[in-house]
Design an enzyme around this catalytic site. Structure first.
Site, short mmCIF file in Angstrom:
data_model
loop_
_atom_site.label_atom_id
_atom_site.label_comp_id
_atom_site.label_asym_id
_atom_site.label_seq_id
_atom_site.Cartn_x
_atom_site.Cartn_y
_atom_site.Cartn_z
N ASP A 1 0.85 -1.19 0.00
CA ASP A 1 0.00 0.00 0.00
C ASP A 1 0.90 1.25 0.00
O ASP A 1 1.80 1.37 0.84
CB ASP A 1 -0.85 -0.07 1.29
CG ASP A 1 -1.96 0.94 1.32
OD1 ASP A 1 -2.38 1.41 0.24
OD2 ASP A 1 -2.44 1.26 2.43
N ASP B 1 2.91 4.93 -5.57
CA ASP B 1 2.15 6.16 -5.39
C ASP B 1 3.02 7.37 -5.75
O ASP B 1 3.74 7.91 -4.91
CB ASP B 1 1.66 6.24 -3.94
CG ASP B 1 0.82 7.47 -3.70
OD1 ASP B 1 0.68 8.29 -4.62
OD2 ASP B 1 0.31 7.63 -2.57
N GLY C 1 -8.86 5.72 1.21
CA GLY C 1 -9.52 6.58 2.19
C GLY C 1 -11.01 6.32 2.29
O GLY C 1 -11.81 7.25 2.41
N ASN D 1 -10.30 0.54 -0.18
CA ASN D 1 -9.30 0.42 0.90
C ASN D 1 -9.89 0.81 2.25
O ASN D 1 -10.45 1.90 2.40
CB ASN D 1 -8.14 1.38 0.62
CG ASN D 1 -7.25 0.91 -0.49
OD1 ASN D 1 -7.57 -0.04 -1.20
ND2 ASN D 1 -6.13 1.59 -0.66
O1 G3H Z 1 -3.08 4.97 3.56
C1 G3H Z 1 -2.65 4.85 4.69
C2 G3H Z 1 -2.95 3.59 5.43
O2 G3H Z 1 -4.04 3.79 6.29
C3 G3H Z 1 -1.73 3.09 6.14
O3 G3H Z 1 -1.41 3.86 7.24
O4 G3H Z 1 1.05 4.29 7.01
O5 G3H Z 1 -0.10 4.48 9.23
O6 G3H Z 1 0.26 2.25 8.18
P1 G3H Z 1 0.05 3.72 7.96
P1 13P Z 2 -8.91 4.84 5.53
O1 13P Z 2 -8.04 5.70 6.38
O2 13P Z 2 -10.14 5.58 5.11
O3 13P Z 2 -9.23 3.55 6.15
O4 13P Z 2 -8.10 4.54 4.17
C1 13P Z 2 -7.17 3.50 4.10
C2 13P Z 2 -6.37 3.53 2.87
O5 13P Z 2 -6.65 4.18 1.89
C3 13P Z 2 -5.16 2.67 2.85
O6 13P Z 2 -4.42 2.88 1.68
ZN ZN Z 3 -4.50 4.86 0.90
#
Ligand code: G3H
Ligand code: 13P
Ligand code: ZN
Length: 326
Positions: free
Chosen positions: A96, A118, A229, A271
């Site tokens: 991700d 990304d 998101g 996601n």
């Molecule tokens: O897009 C972001 C995801 O929610 C991952 O969050 O980088 O805190 O693991 P993180």
């Molecule tokens: P949320 O913060 O809305 O759960 O989005 C997660 C996300 O896009 C991970 O890439």
């Molecule tokens: Zn994301």
């Protein structure tokens, strides 16, 4: 350097077939983030129970937190556990928000079946260049790649933006044809985290920009679109957090009906990270408050894991539409 491991040997699949079926069936594949064993167990159990294909997502932060080698073995363990449960489902392991070629390569080499690169914060030409480089390497090993155009408000790993920059539909064809990506994340009003909108009293959540989504679909017929998101920031969990000593004022997410509508369109991947975090926090706070003497992690992580299974089953059934599609 450690030997390259193919995701196929780990029993994982890439996202190609998943997206093809989702597009034809008018549903979206859930992409749930995990950072620890309990989240991973809940995702596998919830998706196996509801017979939904699933994308296990690992952010750069999760890799740093859990250790990339351990994560690979956890994913392998998840596949074996899923087989033993007797309800096999397709599982993809996805990076991700990959932010560099080196990170994407290292994930591909260690057994990921799908990666996101990304470059959405870069100028268009640089985003194309970086994404194309990742696609070239990934496709050698039949790993699928997600790119992104447009910037979501909120925090994307270490990259944060205060404002939304909606995807410009006029850019999508050139981006997809020049890079060769397998799916495209777009910005239509979703944002990361638990505070997606700053609403004044009496205001309600603004609708997603379905007009942009429709224009993108027209320009890229049958091409898989991704929504980041996309947590709904379920009020029942925010309320529990606040009731048991937390402080999450004005936390608000994307209404589930809008996600259901998106899942019926070209949106093939949705996601969800924050909703899972809220479940864990709510239940752990509740246990701590009701049983202040409890000190066995299994006694608070266990109930949190159970609640996450319930949430995932319901989301797959009512929001993604992916239940029964494994
Ligand atoms: O897009 C972001 C995801 O929610 C991952 O969050 O980088 O805190 O693991 P993180
Ligand atoms: P949320 O913060 O809305 O759960 O989005 C997660 C996300 O896009 C991970 O890439
Ligand atoms: Zn994301």
């Amino acid at each position: 350097m450690a030997k390259r491991v193919s995701y196929k040997k780990l029993g994982l699949v890439n996202t190609r077939e998943m997206f093809k079926n989702a597009m034809a069936g008018g549903y979206a594949i859930p992409a749930y983030n995990f950072n620890n064993m309990e989240q991973l167990q809940a995702i596998i159990k919830g998706c196996s129970q509801s017979q939904s294909p699933v994308i296990l997502q690992v952010s750069k932060g999760a890799r740093d937190y859990a250790n990339q080698t351990l994560l690979r073995y956890m994913a392998l363990g998840a596949v074996e556990m899923m087989k033993q449960m007797g309800n096999p489902i397709p599982i993809a392991l996805h990076l991700d928000h990959g932010d560099s070629f080196e990170l994407a390569k290292s994930c591909i080499d260690s057994g990921f079946s799908s990666v996101m690169i990304d470059g959405s914060h870069l100028p268009f030409a640089e985003n194309v260049k970086l994404t194309k480089k990742v696609v070239k390497y990934a496709h050698k090993y039949d790993v699928t790649v997600e790119g992104e155009l447009g910037v979501l408000a909120g925090i994307e790993d270490e990259v944060s933006s205060e404002h939304t920059h909606y995807t410009k539909p006029e850019e999508v064809e050139e981006f997809v044809s020049k890079t060769g990506v397998d799916s495209l994340a777009i910005s239509i009003g979703t944002s990361h985290g638990a505070y997606k909108f700053k609403l004044k009293p009496g205001e309600s959540v603004p609708p997603l920009r379905f007009d942009i989504l429709e224009e993108v679909e027209k320009r890229l017929p049958g091409f898989p679109i991704v929504l980041h998101g996309a947590s709904s920031v379920l009020p029942q969990y925010v309320d529990l957090i606040n009731q048991f000593g937390g402080k999450m004022d004005n936390a608000v997410g994307i209404p589930e009906e809008q996600l259901r509508q998106a899942a019926r369109s070209a949106v093939c991947k949705i996601n969800i990270d924050s909703d899972g975090r809220l479940v864990f926090t709510a239940i752990i706070r509740k246990v701590f408050s009701e049983k202040p003497g409890e000190f066995d992690p299994r006694k608070y992580l266990g109930p949190a894991r159970e609640e996450l299974i319930t949430m995932i089953v319901r989301k797959n059934q009512d929001v993604l539409g992916s239940a029964g599609k494994a």
